[in-house]
Design an enzyme around this catalytic site. Structure first.
Site, short mmCIF file in Angstrom:
data_model
loop_
_atom_site.label_atom_id
_atom_site.label_comp_id
_atom_site.label_asym_id
_atom_site.label_seq_id
_atom_site.Cartn_x
_atom_site.Cartn_y
_atom_site.Cartn_z
N PHE A 11 0.86 -1.19 0.00
CA PHE A 11 0.00 0.00 0.00
C PHE A 11 0.89 1.25 0.00
CE2 PHE A 11 -3.69 2.47 1.96
CZ PHE A 11 -4.51 2.32 0.84
N THR A 97 4.29 -4.33 -4.72
CA THR A 97 5.37 -4.21 -3.73
C THR A 97 6.65 -3.84 -4.48
OG1 THR A 97 5.95 -6.56 -3.84
CG2 THR A 97 4.25 -5.94 -2.25
N LYS A 126 8.32 -5.40 -11.84
CA LYS A 126 9.13 -5.96 -12.94
C LYS A 126 9.76 -7.29 -12.58
CE LYS A 126 11.19 -2.06 -12.58
NZ LYS A 126 10.36 -0.99 -12.09
N GLU A 150 0.91 -4.75 -17.52
CA GLU A 150 1.19 -3.60 -18.38
C GLU A 150 2.10 -2.59 -17.70
OE1 GLU A 150 -0.03 -3.08 -21.77
OE2 GLU A 150 1.69 -1.78 -21.46
N VAL A 153 6.38 -2.08 -17.66
CA VAL A 153 7.19 -1.32 -18.62
C VAL A 153 6.42 -0.06 -19.01
CG1 VAL A 153 8.33 -1.34 -20.88
CG2 VAL A 153 8.21 -3.44 -19.53
N GLY A 207 8.72 11.16 -7.30
CA GLY A 207 8.14 9.81 -7.26
C GLY A 207 8.53 8.96 -8.46
N GLU A 210 13.21 4.47 -8.18
CA GLU A 210 13.01 3.25 -7.40
C GLU A 210 13.42 3.53 -5.96
OE1 GLU A 210 12.02 0.00 -8.93
OE2 GLU A 210 11.43 1.65 -10.20
N LYS A 225 13.39 -4.29 -17.97
CA LYS A 225 12.36 -3.93 -18.96
C LYS A 225 12.71 -4.45 -20.36
CE LYS A 225 10.85 0.11 -16.32
NZ LYS A 225 11.12 1.53 -16.04
N GLY A 323 5.75 7.33 -12.29
CA GLY A 323 4.80 8.20 -11.57
C GLY A 323 3.70 7.36 -10.95
N1 HSE Z 1 11.92 4.00 -11.50
C1 HSE Z 1 11.35 3.78 -12.78
C2 HSE Z 1 11.71 4.90 -13.71
C3 HSE Z 1 9.84 3.72 -12.73
O1 HSE Z 1 12.30 5.88 -13.27
O2 HSE Z 1 11.40 4.81 -14.88
C4 HSE Z 1 9.26 2.38 -12.71
O3 HSE Z 1 9.81 1.47 -13.58
#
Ligand code: HSE
Length: 348
Positions: A11, A97, A126, A150, A153, A207, A210, A225, A323
């Site tokens: 959450f 998570t 991922k 979805e 990526v 945001g 990671e 990815k 985001g």
């Molecule tokens: N941390 C990743 C990015 C977002 O900056 O693209 C989720 O994959």
């Protein structure tokens, strides 16, 4: 009208935003999409777990104060992930998570427990998709449920589903893309004069990054990815070690200034190529692209991937790659896709 019961595993920003969307726009979505959504379980490392087959009060869950626990609201201080996932009445498990790039755990087990107990899964994680994808897809098939990802990526930008559903009849022989919002944002901010650390801090505040931003900066995130896209869309059968990786920490302010003077721009490029013998090679590396290259103008946290196709030539998809809202939308789009396929086993 069908109502899907959801369990939110994790959450943090993404599932919390999905809960906000359901709380604030549930009625609107019901009339627009033709189904309702109800949250019947939430588990979280910080808050513990709460299971309410009649539906959780999302206003309460979204407004828990600092240090609060679901134990104060009829739940438990423990996450109890396995028992909640296996025994709750949810039709769909929304797994959001943290990504573990080593072995995909514990998210891979969350997905497995859900599929084994006949529940469909949507995830933005991922790890399970890249590292255990075929096994989990097989499990979903065996149990007659769906495994959708979805958001793994390019957040909610529908690149996986678009390519799978709309590129039928085309042969794909490769792709190249900007697949990490944080590193792209950071490179842009460094071009504007910030140092690496300050640019990373900004990306964290927005945001994008990671939990451990080195996953973004050192190319691990893009490596996962590229692996997902290569295996899912090019029919490759490669593992993480087959995707060579170099991040952007080696790109210095001097490199950026030199590229600028030469009419080039540094980008972290993830790519894969399918060869005539069917093998696929894949890599992640920083490249100083000429400004007229299709990926050179992709800025901020925006991502883009350009597919090489036989009948259309290059087809490029661009959109948000990170985001909270954008990634929460990916979960919603997975649920919409499940509804369209009418393959969710409803328990209500
Ligand atoms: N941390 C990743 C990015 C977002 O900056 O693209 C989720 O994959």
């Amino acid at each position: 009208m069908t109502t899907y019961d959801l369990a939110l595993i994790g959450f943090g920003g993404v599932n919390r935003t999905l809960a906000e969307i359901i709380h604030n726009r549930g009625e609107e979505l019901r009339s627009e999409l033709g189904f309702g959504l109800r949250v019947v379980a939430i588990t979280d490392l910080r808050l513990g777990s709460l299971v309410k087959p009649e539906g959780i009060d999302l206003h309460m869950a979204l407004n828990l104060g600092q240090g609060a626990s679901f134990a104060d609201h009829g739940g438990s201080e423990d996450t109890n992930n396995e028992s909640v996932i296996r025994t709750c009445t949810a039709d769909i498990i929304c797994e959001a998570t943290f990504t573990n790039p080593e072995d995909g755990e514990p998210a891979a087990s969350h997905v497995r427990w859900a599929l084994e107990s006949g529940k469909s899964v949507c995830t933005t994680n991922k790890g399970p998709v890249a590292l255990r994808g075929p096994e989990l897809a097989g499990l979903a098939q065996e149990n007659g449920v769906r495994f959708e990802f979805e958001g793994a990526v390019m957040s909610g930008t529908p690149v996986i589903r678009l390519a799978k559903q709309m590129f039928t009849g085309l042969a794909l022989d490769g792709f190249e893309g900007i697949l990490n919002g944080t590193s792209n944002y950071v490179l842009g901010r460094m071009e504007a004069g910030l140092d690496l650390e300050a640019a990373i801090r900004e990306a964290q505040e927005l945001g994008y990054a990671e939990a451990n931003p080195s996953a973004d900066i050192e190319g691990h995130d893009v490596q996962l990815k590229v692996l997902i896209l290569a295996n899912e869309l090019l029919g490759a059968d490669i593992t993480l070690d087959d995707v060579t990786r170099e991040g952007i920490s080696s790109v210095s302010p001097a490199d950026i200034a030199k590229a600028s003077a030469e009419g080039r721009r540094w980008k972290l490029v993830g790519s894969a190529t399918k060869h005539s013998d069917g093998t696929v090679s894949a890599s992640v590396k920083p490249m100083a692209l000429p400004l007229d290259h299709g990926l050179a103008g992709i800025s901020g946290a925006t991502n883009a991937v350009s597919f090489s196709t036989d009948l259309l030539g290059p087809v490029t998809v661009s959109g948000p790659g990170a985001g909270r809202v954008e990634t929460a939308y990916a979960l919603l789009s997975d649920i919409i896709s499940m509804h369209a396929a009418k393959k969710v086993a409803t328990h209500v």
